[in-house]
Structures are given as structure tokens and as C-alpha cells.
Scaffold this motif. Structure first.
Motif, PDB file in Angstrom:
ATOM      1  N   GLY A   1     -49.334 -94.037 -35.716  1.00  0.00           N
ATOM      2  CA  GLY A   1     -49.540 -93.721 -34.210  1.00  0.00           C
ATOM      3  C   GLY A   1     -49.776 -92.306 -33.818  1.00  0.00           C
ATOM      4  O   GLY A   1     -49.992 -92.048 -32.700  1.00  0.00           O
ATOM      5  N   VAL A   2     -49.447 -91.509 -34.815  1.00  0.00           N
ATOM      6  CA  VAL A   2     -49.725 -89.845 -34.753  1.00  0.00           C
ATOM      7  C   VAL A   2     -50.856 -89.575 -35.359  1.00  0.00           C
ATOM      8  O   VAL A   2     -50.959 -89.587 -36.565  1.00  0.00           O
ATOM      9  N   MET A   3     -51.687 -88.741 -34.739  1.00  0.00           N
ATOM     10  CA  MET A   3     -52.670 -88.044 -35.478  1.00  0.00           C
ATOM     11  C   MET A   3     -52.431 -86.516 -35.503  1.00  0.00           C
ATOM     12  O   MET A   3     -52.168 -85.695 -34.499  1.00  0.00           O
ATOM     13  N   LEU A   4     -52.298 -86.085 -36.710  1.00  0.00           N
ATOM     14  CA  LEU A   4     -52.139 -84.529 -37.136  1.00  0.00           C
ATOM     15  C   LEU A   4     -53.251 -83.739 -37.682  1.00  0.00           C
ATOM     16  O   LEU A   4     -54.032 -84.434 -38.300  1.00  0.00           O
ATOM     17  N   THR A   5     -53.902 -82.782 -36.933  1.00  0.00           N
ATOM     18  CA  THR A   5     -54.917 -82.045 -37.267  1.00  0.00           C
ATOM     19  C   THR A   5     -55.019 -80.535 -37.266  1.00  0.00           C
ATOM     20  O   THR A   5     -53.851 -80.100 -36.216  1.00  0.00           O
TER      21      THR A   5
END
Length: 537
Positions: A367-371
Motif C-alpha cells: 500500500g506504500v509507493m517508494l520512489t
């Protein structure tokens, strides 16, 4: 851009935790029935969680503090009675509700006030115990605080702030004391509005910003956190981190949602916590890294069967050496959590991650997007350092002054520089804007420099963070004195302490003839370390 601590908390006090708790207790029909009924009355935040726990496990200890223990049934009754009084105190002539500020250390009345304010339908502002009177006055005015629940030790600060808010004392037995109000047994009808939670970021110049977080469904972190951190119903926690910080608060919310027993003390004492670990077994110990270091230095050796099942660390940099040392002594029970007040959950490093890549802050849960973005706002190649950005439905709603965080579409910057390794683990290599993180608190040099520059004996000053074995970093000031003036370093520390929170006061003060600057007048901070002269004490 307002940056946030590494990590200031991971959980939203909302429906995702509620749904997680429901799944965890799926076989307990009575508990699920209690939760359903409580959610109809109070919504799906901590207010309902306490009622559900009181209905199903009324005699179970909810809170253990310096004063003793409080079970869920007593906590539920106290929060209802206090909620009624807070609503009456916060009611404005037009029928709207002002906010409730909580200025307390870790104890039962913090928990009671948090749940009570939610039941009253009031927005809650968590006030740092380090706020000076001037900052407190500004926060009260800006955030519409109509009532404050406070410890007696902050009475002078509140009086100096000159706020018109109604004051309820967490200590003593006067008419406005929490104990007296809790004993009144007042009824509190369900709220007519869904309140919000306001967390203070660390200030630069002037008062800190207030970040608004919703008390609504944000399912981020529910299943993902359970897959990475082995929470259970009915755990026993010791929360050493301050509850007014998002990290300590997040774990309090988890504990209430899982009908767990939460132990705490007003002030952290490594020796006391170590002794408690030898006497009883905690399922979870919630700390910041500097606390781990102090406990390791004491060489505390609890019996094998008494060692915590989980040690949850956040709020500051957890070095690889510290992570290894802790796990070598106490076993592979350490979890390192990263995020920010604005972005909420970011990444989690479990014991396997910390063994394989010491110093990592781990990987994002479901559920978490890391970029990682480069300076042009494009995704950086794997292994290349860039600006850390996170995206999830748990992002904050903005600041109460109307400003917002630094966003790139749905992504929000944490203010840190980092990179991903071959296995997708995040490694933080630096902080943006020369921010100093000392003991879990954010310090921006400009705020301290401005205050130092107001001293009549100071020509100019520059502030940097230097490594510190206990606090991660400490504030170090480099000062150019005015002609023919000699300034005592303790006088400068007192000058800053009167105007800024205690964690912003320089531990080191060096006197230099000039500051290294570029041709455009910017201080070259990395050259300051070689210029210092010892404090004149």
C-alpha cells in the motif's frame, strides 16, 4: 519545504487499524460484536477501540504508569466523563467546537485526554513538552485551541503564553483536575463531527507547523504492517517514546486497537526500563535509537525468556553498529521504521533486513509507493542517490496555516536523500536543507542562527549538526563576536534557551574570526568543523 523526522510515526489512527484488529480477532465473536456496537457510537478510531475492549475485556489492564494501573473499563468511563467536559469547554457561541491541546508526558491522563477529545468531537493538537511560551501562544491562536489538558509542570509556560483556553490539569485533585472530572461519571453523547488529529512538526523560526491528520479510513499499513511486524491481540507494550510524537502515538493507537496493555513512564530512565525488562516480559518495546544505546551501555541482561518479542525503533537514525549490537545481545527482535509526520508510513526493516544490510530503513509495506527522484524529478536508477518520495492514502491533509508539503503528483518528499539497494531496501545517506536530527527532534540551523544573531555580542553565527553517540547528532554553533566584545558561551546558551525549545540549544559553541562563505554569501557548512576553538567556560 517542511521536512520531517526519520521516522515520525507510521500509523493513522483510523479504520485500517480497526479492520486489522477485526481480522486478528476474527474467532472472538464477542469482541467483534463489541467493536461493531462501539463503531456505531464512536466511529472507528481509538474512542471506539477503548469501548470495545471495555465490553469484552473490562478487567484487562489498559495502562500502567507511575501511578499504578488502570483497566479498560475504568479508562472507558474516564474518557466518557472527560469528553463531556471537554466538549462543554470547547463549545463556541456559534455552536462549533474549538480544538483540545494535550500538553502531557507519558501517563494515563494523556491516553484519557486523547480518547476523550475524540469522543467530544474536538480536533486534538498534540503539544510538545519542549515548547516555550511564545510558541505555545502562537500554536493556540493558529489552531483554535479552546481547552488544554496539561501536567502541572507546564503551568508556568501556559500562564506566560497568555492563552484564553480552559485549562484542565492532569495532576492533583482540584475541580479542574482530570481525576476529579473522570470520577464525576458524566455522560457524553456521540459526536456530530469526525475530528482530526494535529501533530506539530519541529519549528524553524517561530512556532512549529501543525500537520493535520485525518481520523478516517486509510487502510495503508494494515495488512502490510502485520506481515512485517508480528502484532497480536492482547500484547503487553512498554512505550518509552514520547506520546506527543507521531512514533509513540502510533504505537499507542496500535495497542488500543488490539486491546493490549500499555506501560509507560513520564520520563525515560534506562536503568528503570532495564530492571522492568528483567522483572516482566514485554511483547513490544517502543523506543528511539538513543534509548537503545543507553540501555546497551548499562549492560542489562534480562533472562532469555524475559526478552521482548519486538523492539520497535524509529524517530531518528538507527546505525548499523547499534542495530547489530542490540541484536547480538538481545536476539533478532529489532524493527526499524521510517517515514514522516506528513507521509506517514514509509518503510520497515525487520531483523532479517538489519542482519543483511545493517543501517537500512527497509522496504515499503503493501500500500506504500517508494520512489527515488533525481534533481530533475525523474526516477533515479537503482543504487543512485536521490530525493526520497512516498505515496499512500495516509498522507497528511496539509498544515493548519494553509501550506502543504513538497509534492510531485501523488508523491510526497520526505526531505531525505537516499538510495535503493539491489534487494529494494532503502538506505538514507543524508538530510535535506542541512537539517539536524538530535534525539528524535528536527532542528533547522536558520532558526538557531537567527536567535544567536540577535544577541548584542554576536556578529554572525552558523549552526551545523555534528555526530553524537547518544543523540545521533548535537547542535554545534560557530560564532563571530562583535568587535571588542567577549561573550560567555553559557550566556549564549541561556539566550537561546529562553527563546527556543531545549533541543535547539547548542551543546557546542565555537568562536571563530570569520565564517567560510561562497562569493554569493552562503556559508560553506562542511568547512566549519575545522574552524572551531574550545568553548570559553
Amino acid at each position: 519545504m517542511s521536512t520531517a523526522t526519520r521516522s515520525n510515526g507510521v500509523f493513522e489512527a483510523g479504520d485500517h487499524l480497526w479492520s486489522v484488529a477485526l481480522r486478528m480477532g476474527a474467532a472472538d465473536v464477542a469482541l467483534n460484536t463489541a467493536r461493531w456496537w462501539a463503531s456505531i457510537r464512536w466511529g472507528t478510531g481509538s474512542a471506539a477501540a477503548v469501548t470495545a475492549a471495555a465490553l469484552r475485556f473490562g478487567g484487562r489492564t489498559a495502562v500502567v504508569d507511575d501511578a499504578g494501573s488502570l483497566d479498560y473499563r475504568a479508562l472507558d468511563r474516564a474518557a466518557t466523563s472527560v469528553g463531556a467536559r471537554l466538549r462543554a469547554a470547547a463549545m463556541r457561541p456559534d455552536g462549533s467546537l474549538g480544538a483540545v491541546g494535550i500538553l502531557c508526558r507519558n501517563h494515563r491522563w494523556f491516553v484519557t485526554a486523547l480518547v476523550a477529545a475524540e469522543r467530544a468531537g474536538c480536533d486534538t493538537v498534540l503539544l510538545s513538552t519542549a515548547l516555550p511560551a511564545s510558541n505555545l501562544a502562537e500554536v493556540c491562536a493558529r489552531d483554535g485551541i479552546a481547552a488544554i489538558v496539561a501536567d502541572n509542570e507546564f503551568a508556568d509556560v501556559i500562564e506566560q503564553a497568555g492563552t484564553s483556553a480552559a485549562i484542565f490539569m492532569a495532576d492533583g485533585d482540584g475541580k479542574s483536575s482530570m481525576a476529579r472530572i473522570a470520577a464525576e461519571g458524566l455522560p457524553c453523547s456521540p459526536p456530530t463531527r469526525r475530528p482530526k488529529l494535529v501533530l506539530l512538526t519541529s519549528g524553524t523560526t517561530g512556532a512549529p507547523k501543525s500537520a493535520v491528520r485525518p481520523l478516517k479510513t486509510t487502510r495503508v499499513g494494515g495488512t502490510g504492517m502485520l506481515r512485517r511486524v508480528p502484532y497480536r491481540l492482547g500484547d503487553r507494550y512498554f512505550i518509552a517514546s514520547p506520546l506527543f510524537h507521531a512514533w509513540g502515538l502510533s504505537q499507542l493507537v496500535v495497542g488500543l486497537a488490539t486491546a493490549s496493555t500499555i506501560e509507560m513512564r513520564r520520563r525515560f530512565d534506562a536503568t528503570e526500563v532495564g530492571q522492568l525488562m528483567c522483572e516482566r516480559r514485554y511483547d513490544a518495546l517502543v523506543v528511539v535509537p538513543s534509548m537503545l544505546r543507553r540501555m546497551l551501555d548499562l549492560a542489562i541482561e534480562p533472562p532469555q525468556q524475559q526478552r521482548p518479542r519486538m523492539v520497535l525503533s524509529s524517530g531518528n537514525v538507527l546505525s548499523g553498529d547499534l542495530a547489530r549490537a542490540w541484536m547480538d545481545r538481545y536476539g533478532d527482535c529489532l524493527y526499524n521504521v521510517y517515514g514522516s509526520t506528513e507521509t506517514a508510513i514509509g518503510t520497515i526493516a525487520d531483523p532479517a533486513d538489519l542482519r543483511a544490510a545493517p543501517g537500512t530503513v527497509g522496504r515499503p509495506p503493501d500500500g506504500v509507493m517508494l520512489t527515488i527522484l533525481d534533481d530533475d524529478g525523474m526516477p533515479a536508477p537503482r543504487g543512485t542517490a536521490g530525493w526520497v518520495h512516498l505515496a499512500s492514502t495516509a498522507q497528511f491533509l496539509g498544515y493548519t496555516d494553509g501550506s502543504d508539503g513538497d509534492r510531485a503528483g501523488t508523491l510526497m518528499a520526505t526531505g531525505d536523500i537516499g538510495s535503493l539497494d539491489a534487494d529494494g531496501r532503502l538506505h538514507i545517506s543524508g538530510r535535506a536543507n542541512d537539517m539536524i536530527v538530535t534525539g528524535g527532534e528536527n532542528v533547522f540551523p536558520s532558526g538557531v542562527e537567527e536567535v544567536l544573531g540577535r544577541h548584542p555580542g554576536v556578529e554572525v553565527a552558523a549552526v551545523v549538526g555534528v555526530d553524537d553517540p547518544e543523540f545521533g547528532q548535537r547542535v554545534s554553533a560557530f560564532v563571530v563576536e562583535r568587535s571588542r566584545r567577549r561573550v560567555d558561551p553559557d550566556e549564549l546558551r541561556s539566550w537561546v534557551a529562553e527563546r527556543l525549545p531545549s533541543f535547539m540549544v547548542p551543546r557546542d559553541i565555537h568562536f571563530v574570526d570569520a565564517l567560510p562563505m561562497t562569493t554569493t554569501g552562503k556559508v560553506v557548512r562542511h568547512r566549519l568543523a575545522v574552524l572551531g576553538q574550545p568553548d570559553r567556560v
